[in-house]
Design a protein around this motif. Structure first.
Motif, PDB file in Angstrom:
ATOM      1  N   LYS A  89       0.826  -1.193   0.000  1.00  0.00           N
ATOM      2  CA  LYS A  89       0.000   0.000   0.000  1.00  0.00           C
ATOM      3  C   LYS A  89       0.873   1.262   0.000  1.00  0.00           C
ATOM      4  O   LYS A  89       1.934   1.305   0.615  1.00  0.00           O
ATOM      5  N   VAL A  90       0.369   2.298  -0.692  1.00  0.00           N
ATOM      6  CA  VAL A  90       1.046   3.592  -0.674  1.00  0.00           C
ATOM      7  C   VAL A  90       0.660   4.335   0.606  1.00  0.00           C
ATOM      8  O   VAL A  90      -0.515   4.521   0.899  1.00  0.00           O
ATOM      9  N   LYS A  91       1.655   4.750   1.383  1.00  0.00           N
ATOM     10  CA  LYS A  91       1.404   5.455   2.647  1.00  0.00           C
ATOM     11  C   LYS A  91       1.541   6.970   2.490  1.00  0.00           C
ATOM     12  O   LYS A  91       0.748   7.731   3.053  1.00  0.00           O
ATOM     13  N   THR A  92       2.555   7.415   1.769  1.00  0.00           N
ATOM     14  CA  THR A  92       2.874   8.846   1.698  1.00  0.00           C
ATOM     15  C   THR A  92       3.202   9.232   0.265  1.00  0.00           C
ATOM     16  O   THR A  92       3.898   8.491  -0.442  1.00  0.00           O
ATOM     17  N   THR A  93       2.690  10.388  -0.167  1.00  0.00           N
ATOM     18  CA  THR A  93       3.055  10.949  -1.472  1.00  0.00           C
ATOM     19  C   THR A  93       3.373  12.418  -1.290  1.00  0.00           C
ATOM     20  O   THR A  93       2.748  13.098  -0.479  1.00  0.00           O
ATOM     21  N   PHE A  94       4.369  12.897  -2.027  1.00  0.00           N
ATOM     22  CA  PHE A  94       4.679  14.321  -1.964  1.00  0.00           C
ATOM     23  C   PHE A  94       5.535  14.739  -3.156  1.00  0.00           C
ATOM     24  O   PHE A  94       6.117  13.903  -3.859  1.00  0.00           O
ATOM     25  N   TRP A  95       5.594  16.050  -3.388  1.00  0.00           N
ATOM     26  CA  TRP A  95       6.425  16.648  -4.421  1.00  0.00           C
ATOM     27  C   TRP A  95       7.621  17.321  -3.751  1.00  0.00           C
ATOM     28  O   TRP A  95       7.522  17.808  -2.631  1.00  0.00           O
ATOM     29  N   PHE A  96       8.760  17.372  -4.467  1.00  0.00           N
ATOM     30  CA  PHE A  96       9.930  18.026  -3.902  1.00  0.00           C
ATOM     31  C   PHE A  96      10.833  18.554  -5.017  1.00  0.00           C
ATOM     32  O   PHE A  96      10.729  18.148  -6.187  1.00  0.00           O
ATOM     33  N   GLU A 126      10.437  33.922 -10.074  1.00  0.00           N
ATOM     34  CA  GLU A 126      11.480  33.406 -10.953  1.00  0.00           C
ATOM     35  C   GLU A 126      12.346  32.387 -10.225  1.00  0.00           C
ATOM     36  O   GLU A 126      12.872  31.456 -10.830  1.00  0.00           O
ATOM     37  N   SER A 127      12.491  32.539  -8.905  1.00  0.00           N
ATOM     38  CA  SER A 127      13.285  31.590  -8.119  1.00  0.00           C
ATOM     39  C   SER A 127      12.616  30.226  -8.000  1.00  0.00           C
ATOM     40  O   SER A 127      13.247  29.262  -7.541  1.00  0.00           O
ATOM     41  N   ASP A 128      11.339  30.107  -8.410  1.00  0.00           N
ATOM     42  CA  ASP A 128      10.662  28.809  -8.402  1.00  0.00           C
ATOM     43  C   ASP A 128      11.099  27.927  -9.567  1.00  0.00           C
ATOM     44  O   ASP A 128      10.711  26.754  -9.634  1.00  0.00           O
ATOM     45  N   SER A 129      11.859  28.481 -10.500  1.00  0.00           N
ATOM     46  CA  SER A 129      12.348  27.692 -11.626  1.00  0.00           C
ATOM     47  C   SER A 129      13.207  26.544 -11.101  1.00  0.00           C
ATOM     48  O   SER A 129      14.207  26.760 -10.411  1.00  0.00           O
ATOM     49  N   ALA A 130      12.805  25.316 -11.404  1.00  0.00           N
ATOM     50  CA  ALA A 130      13.496  24.137 -10.862  1.00  0.00           C
ATOM     51  C   ALA A 130      12.911  22.887 -11.512  1.00  0.00           C
ATOM     52  O   ALA A 130      11.954  22.958 -12.292  1.00  0.00           O
ATOM     53  N   GLU A 131      13.503  21.737 -11.162  1.00  0.00           N
ATOM     54  CA  GLU A 131      12.955  20.450 -11.587  1.00  0.00           C
ATOM     55  C   GLU A 131      12.136  19.881 -10.422  1.00  0.00           C
ATOM     56  O   GLU A 131      12.660  19.693  -9.322  1.00  0.00           O
ATOM     57  N   TYR A 132      10.859  19.614 -10.672  1.00  0.00           N
ATOM     58  CA  TYR A 132       9.934  19.131  -9.647  1.00  0.00           C
ATOM     59  C   TYR A 132       9.714  17.627  -9.841  1.00  0.00           C
ATOM     60  O   TYR A 132       9.423  17.173 -10.954  1.00  0.00           O
ATOM     61  N   LYS A 133       9.836  16.886  -8.738  1.00  0.00           N
ATOM     62  CA  LYS A 133       9.709  15.433  -8.807  1.00  0.00           C
ATOM     63  C   LYS A 133       8.657  14.949  -7.806  1.00  0.00           C
ATOM     64  O   LYS A 133       8.450  15.563  -6.764  1.00  0.00           O
ATOM     65  N   PHE A 134       8.041  13.824  -8.162  1.00  0.00           N
ATOM     66  CA  PHE A 134       7.016  13.216  -7.320  1.00  0.00           C
ATOM     67  C   PHE A 134       7.608  11.968  -6.651  1.00  0.00           C
ATOM     68  O   PHE A 134       8.309  11.183  -7.281  1.00  0.00           O
TER      69      PHE A 134
END
Length: 411
Positions: free
Chosen positions: A56-63, A104-112
């Motif tokens: 089962k999946v317990k936790t999901t988040f973006w970083f 503009e500082s939010d420019s980044a690579e977002y991963k799940f």
């Protein structure tokens, strides 16, 4: 693209959309691999996950950040994104990250990333979604027969947007092309927009132009504090600025209000009048919330830019309690709330019975219960001396959601 885990990895690409597969059918599919969007706007980053019925999946988040191995920073806990991030999931295992008021500082690579109840069952969709945040700028190109204005960005905006050109604040052109051409000499002002995001404006005069850039399109600050509203500008050669005048744009049928230095004892003009100007307002009140603009007088003309200025929102602090109704022994979350998002990632100071109990960039105070009886209030660091709002009691019995700065918790 790889799905990082302790075991082997299989990478599959399907119709140019990256699909990540790991052991036992685990997968992450990002809706898109890259997005270019505008500063101040809102963006949704989405993915779908697929997995077997067990574990089962317990936790999901973006970083976007990790400090070391297995130390990932959930965006919800990152002070830089505080109050600007929401997660949403649906029954088909779709997961969406929404970021508001983009910088503009939010420019980044977002991963799940998701974590299961199986030992070692931790997965990251890698690579993720590359987000680029840009602003709009008007570039002027002149020849002896025409002038071309180009609505310029540092990356190609996603979604083939429509560019709207304004001439003296009236729509002059709507087109997928970012360019607008002029064939006659004019002193009219121009700016471009995509949806509700505007560029700084220019006013073309032959081969030279008036140009004003407001430092901020929007400012959110606290009741009782001070604010600097500023802009920089250039004028055609031969023009010398003799006067700068700040004013608030009239609301509905109200006339514009000139803010002369010393007006009401709260206004001051700063800066080099020939290239930049700053309006400083002290002892701010909520009724000071308005759009602030500048006009100029030179030795040759008077010029009042027609494009948007800086919108100021003055807010108080409120303590909000979640949930709205509580029972004995139940924990509640206290939120130091404002009507707009304060800039510069402020530090929030929490007090219990008048003594500092917590200092953090988080809007939230760790859940408290009736066992933690006391009077709680919040402030923003550097503004602790601002006046408090009304006080309201909260006990372990059902209460309305309070909206005040000081809340007593009673056993």
């Amino acid at each position: 693209m790889a799905l990082r885990t302790a075991g082997s990895v299989l990478v599959v690409f399907l119709w140019s959309v990256a699909v990540v597969l790991g052991q036992n059918g685990w997968s992450v599919t990002y809706t898109t691999q890259s997005i270019c969007t505008l500063k101040g706007s809102t963006v949704d980053l989405s993915c779908f996950i697929r997995y077997p019925s067990w574990p089962k999946v317990k936790t999901t988040f973006w970083f976007t950040k990790m400090y070391d191995v297995e130390n990932y920073v959930n965006l919800k806990d990152d002070p830089v994104y505080q109050g600007r991030v929401t997660y949403r999931s649906d029954k088909t295992n779709g997961h969406t990250l929404r970021i508001t008021d983009l910088r503009e500082s939010d420019s980044a690579e977002y991963k799940f990333r998701f974590v299961t109840d199986q030992t070692g069952g931790k997965y990251t969709g890698d690579p993720g979604v590359t987000l680029s945040v840009t602003d709009l700028q008007v570039k002027v190109t002149t020849t002896w027969w025409s002038t071309t204005l180009t609505c310029s960005t540092t990356c190609t905006l996603t979604g083939n947007p429509t560019y709207i050109w304004y001439r003296n604040s009236k729509i002059a052109q709507k087109d997928p092309s970012p360019s607008y051409s002029l064939y006659l000499k004019t002193e009219d002002s121009f700016y471009c927009a995509v949806k509700d995001i505007n560029s700084p404006a220019v006013s073309v005069e032959g081969h030279s132009y008036f140009h004003v850039t407001y430092t901020h399109q929007r400012i959110c600050t606290l009741n009782g504090s001070s604010v600097d509203i500023s802009c920089s500008y250039t004028f055609p050669s031969g023009h010398t600025v003799s006067e700068t005048i700040w004013y608030t744009k009239g609301k509905l049928n109200e006339a514009s209000q000139i803010l002369s230095p010393g007006y009401g004892g709260r206004v001051e003009y700063l800066g080099n009048m020939q290239s930049d100007s700053t309006l400083r307002i002290t002892d701010l009140r909520e009724e000071d919330s308005a759009e602030y603009k500048i006009r100029f007088r030179t030795d040759q003309t008077t010029w009042e830019p027609t494009f948007p200025g800086t919108t100021l929102t003055v807010t108080g602090l409120q303590v909000k309690v979640t949930p709205a109704t509580v029972t004995e022994g139940q924990k509640v979350t206290l939120t130091c709330s404002t009507t707009c998002t304060l800039g510069n990632n402020p530090t929030y100071v929490w007090y219990k019975n008048g003594h500092v109990t917590n200092q953090s960039t988080s809007l939230f105070l760790n859940p408290v219960s009736s066992e933690d009886a006391g009077r709680y209030s919040c402030a923003v660091e550097g503004h602790e001396d601002l006046p408090l709002l009304k006080r309201l009691s909260l006990s372990h019995t059902a209460q309305r959601t309070p909206q005040c700065q000081s809340v007593p918790l009673v056993k």
